[in-house]
Design a protein around this motif. Structure first.
Motif, mmCIF file in Angstrom:
data_model
loop_
_atom_site.group_PDB
_atom_site.id
_atom_site.type_symbol
_atom_site.label_atom_id
_atom_site.label_comp_id
_atom_site.label_asym_id
_atom_site.label_seq_id
_atom_site.Cartn_x
_atom_site.Cartn_y
_atom_site.Cartn_z
ATOM 1 N N GLU A 158 53.667 37.862 68.960
ATOM 2 C CA GLU A 158 54.615 37.306 69.920
ATOM 3 C C GLU A 158 56.054 37.713 69.633
ATOM 4 O O GLU A 158 56.860 37.831 70.544
ATOM 5 C CB GLU A 158 54.476 35.779 69.987
ATOM 6 C CG GLU A 158 53.283 35.371 70.837
ATOM 7 C CD GLU A 158 52.831 33.936 70.614
ATOM 8 O OE1 GLU A 158 53.539 33.194 69.904
ATOM 9 O OE2 GLU A 158 51.750 33.569 71.149
ATOM 10 N N GLU A 215 42.768 33.466 78.403
ATOM 11 C CA GLU A 215 43.756 32.645 77.714
ATOM 12 C C GLU A 215 43.430 31.157 77.821
ATOM 13 O O GLU A 215 43.143 30.640 78.890
ATOM 14 C CB GLU A 215 45.148 32.918 78.296
ATOM 15 C CG GLU A 215 46.248 32.386 77.399
ATOM 16 C CD GLU A 215 47.634 32.832 77.833
ATOM 17 O OE1 GLU A 215 47.746 33.625 78.797
ATOM 18 O OE2 GLU A 215 48.615 32.388 77.215
ATOM 19 N N TYR A 252 41.591 37.894 72.294
ATOM 20 C CA TYR A 252 41.182 36.495 72.396
ATOM 21 C C TYR A 252 40.384 36.146 73.637
ATOM 22 O O TYR A 252 39.900 35.032 73.758
ATOM 23 C CB TYR A 252 42.420 35.584 72.330
ATOM 24 C CG TYR A 252 43.228 35.808 71.083
ATOM 25 C CD1 TYR A 252 42.651 35.586 69.833
ATOM 26 C CD2 TYR A 252 44.538 36.273 71.130
ATOM 27 C CE1 TYR A 252 43.362 35.813 68.673
ATOM 28 C CE2 TYR A 252 45.259 36.506 69.975
ATOM 29 C CZ TYR A 252 44.666 36.273 68.755
ATOM 30 O OH TYR A 252 45.370 36.513 67.611
ATOM 31 N N LYS A 265 46.395 40.166 73.998
ATOM 32 C CA LYS A 265 45.749 38.863 73.840
ATOM 33 C C LYS A 265 44.422 38.806 74.585
ATOM 34 O O LYS A 265 43.461 38.216 74.123
ATOM 35 C CB LYS A 265 46.681 37.744 74.323
ATOM 36 C CG LYS A 265 47.755 37.382 73.316
ATOM 37 C CD LYS A 265 48.473 36.108 73.770
ATOM 38 C CE LYS A 265 49.393 35.582 72.685
ATOM 39 N NZ LYS A 265 50.207 34.459 73.203
ATOM 40 N N GLY A 290 44.867 29.901 65.483
ATOM 41 C CA GLY A 290 45.820 29.060 66.206
ATOM 42 C C GLY A 290 46.652 28.162 65.318
ATOM 43 O O GLY A 290 47.671 27.665 65.742
ATOM 44 N N GLU A 313 49.182 35.548 65.698
ATOM 45 C CA GLU A 313 49.792 35.288 67.001
ATOM 46 C C GLU A 313 51.312 35.375 66.912
ATOM 47 O O GLU A 313 51.970 35.944 67.767
ATOM 48 C CB GLU A 313 49.398 33.896 67.524
ATOM 49 C CG GLU A 313 47.936 33.731 67.845
ATOM 50 C CD GLU A 313 47.066 33.483 66.613
ATOM 51 O OE1 GLU A 313 47.601 33.540 65.473
ATOM 52 O OE2 GLU A 313 45.854 33.279 66.773
#
Lengths: 367, 367
Positions: B14, B33, B30, B26, B312, B10
């Motif tokens: 980013e 969100e 993923y 994303k 995460g 991530e």
């Protein structure tokens, strides 16, 4: 940026990330890097002229002492429809386009080729309309499309996996079926879609029922193959049972929309390959298909029928992916990771047999 | 750049991607969100002081008419060992560190907390050494670590999932076991690791055998939970059977190395959540553990025992991930996607029962 402008995950990563970070990112996202496959110049040129993407990769296995490598090449084709949806039904409409793509696959030495789900027609099963779409249904054994594929198979010495809308002649039953044609040109058999979505507009069960061909595996000259059609990719037991019947390569031809399930695509087929020590090949169609009766999804929102992606190919363009794979890799991975050997399948057979009974009492501990 | 400097996927995305592309990336990687969860200032400060990462996210479900939301908070802890591996065995070595992390979890309103696999000790099962590592083994019901967790559970009104090396007192058998302690402080039961790796040095079967606790689900005040330990994540049937017994949240505490299987981590637990309409929570330990007898992997190469990642959280730092989830989401997803309903489980029970027989004849079609 609208999602249709986002061509591919790889392209975006490659244009923005520094080299070292890109390598680490790719390792985490994709695992060991697959080597690019050098494809013949004539194929590259033909793909360019005919305006479709052509990419090649290879998976290498270790050299063994007793077995020769079993390197074969698989081709996967994604394409948009060629006629708008409001013209009269033309059964052969897609034949030319796919025919020229298969020709290029042959230049690339492809041994087994797989087309997308119900490749001859618009994917209309999410509309409320039945007519004229069911007119695209054909006999798996004697239909025009099967005859066409048999010609391709013989001409190019290629196994052809041709997913169509099948009309079983005797009872006029419809099925969502992949016809498997040997490189000799003979129809080897067929594999019907095992799990039918009942999700909002993706309620395809008004068109056809759950398949009755079980988990048949097709022994071809180039390896044992199976076909898990579309929604069956969500069911780990489906992949598993093809593998239990010996599949070395499982194809997953699909027709679905990016907004609905795209985040799952990189997960499910790969998970099946990991868990079952086999190759899995996923295809989705591309393009935008518009229907007379505009339809809504089950939750009342409009569905965008947008371009969709196979790993490594553009999300928007027709394309052919050529993959060389040494099938020896399956047993090598299995010997290393042992997911089959450690799978305790007999225990699961017992547990599952109990769990499907109507009077099953789950094993729940309470205080 | 060495992989230990690569802190997280991530973070890398980013820092390099333009905003619109990042959002699309994303979404594909993923899915929808997850919202950041606002955590109390005292918790943020405490985590900073105690030098561990603290992150919070929430999964939201739709408001239903008949059922109230069932929002609960889950905490997942990853940590390095606190003592080097060449000092005498201290059973309670990790208790302080994990205790202070649980205190912060309590400040964040966590209802169920899960620690990493065999959290009280170095993960030594890949060495050739048995001593002194087996001395870390404890009774699941009466060991020091269980007593410690019972205190935490009562003090914070929290369900505690505590994966330890278990010594079964009667036969002195070792197991890789998760003890589940109710928020009342009572031991609710235990769940033993169902699948044991036999991969090169990850040949843990010299320490313990395949678990015999089946697929027990624990009904807690905050939902029905189950524990799929480490290597069991590679077996889709394992997740599936916990789910068939009613699990709403399946924990997957692990101890593994990034170089070995990191590309699979984002796939397997997520695939299980998708296929089984439930929450899955994966934890791996972090840090570098050095052992006296340096060991090699099964293929003769040296293994790097490097930092590893939970989604995460950092790949390198101790950390607590707090996740709020409305358990109503499971049934909502199930009602929408219907993977259970369309699963044809009875057919699989029959097929699997045949497939595990020694005289099974796979369904293979030949020309």
């Amino acid at each position: 940026m609208s999602s249709c402008e986002f061509e591919s995950l790889e392209k975006s990563l490659e244009s923005h990330l520094p080299e070292a970070e890109l390598a680490e990112m790719k390792r985490i996202l994709y695992g060991k890097e697959t080597k690019k496959l050098a494809l013949p110049a004539c194929a590259v040129e033909a793909a360019f002229k005919r305006d479709f993407e052509l990419k090649g990769y290879s998976f290498e296995a270790a050299q063994e002492q007793l077995r020769m490598p079993r390197r074969i090449r698989v081709g996967l084709i994604q394409h948009r429809i060629v006629l708008p949806t409001d013209v009269p039904v033309v059964i052969n409409a897609m034949h030319n386009r796919v025919g020229e793509m298969v020709k290029v696959a042959a230049m690339c030495g492809v041994n087994i080729i797989c087309f997308q789900e119900t490749w001859t027609m618009p994917f209309a099963f999410c509309t409320r309309e039945k007519e004229p779409w069911t007119e695209f249904a054909e006999s798996a054994e004697e239909g025009n499309t099967t005859l066409f594929c048999q010609e391709l198979a013989k001409k190019y010495n290629m196994v052809v996996v041709s997913p169509i809308l099948e009309r079983e002649q005797l009872q006029s039953t419809l099925w969502n079926t992949a016809v498997v044609i040997s490189n000799s040109g003979n129809v080897l058999g067929k594999s019907r879609k095992n799990h039918i979505p009942r999700i909002g507009d993706f309620n395809e069960s008004t068109y056809y029922m759950e398949g009755n061909t079980g988990h048949t595996v097709f022994q071809t000259q180039f390896g044992k193959i199976a076909v898990n059609i579309c929604y069956g990719r969500h069911h780990p037991l489906n992949w598993f049972m093809y593998s239990m019947n010996g599949a070395e390569i499982i194809f997953n031809p699909s027709a679905t929309v990016g907004a609905l399930s795209e985040p799952m695509w990189p997960i499910e087929a790969r998970n099946a390959a990991i868990a079952n020590h086999c190759f899995t090949c996923a295809i989705n169609r591309v393009g935008t298909e518009l229907f007379k009766s505009e339809f809504t999804s089950g939750d009342g929102r409009k569905v965008m029928w947008l371009g969709s992606r196979t790993p490594g190919l553009s999300r928007t363009r027709d394309g052919l992916l050529v993959v060389e794979m040494d099938l020896n890799l399956n047993r090598q991975i299995s010997d290393k990771w042992s997911f089959k050997m450690t799978g305790r399948h007999a225990e699961y057979a017992e547990e599952l047999t109990k769990a499907v009974r109507h009077d099953f009492r789950p094993s729940i501990v309470k205080e």
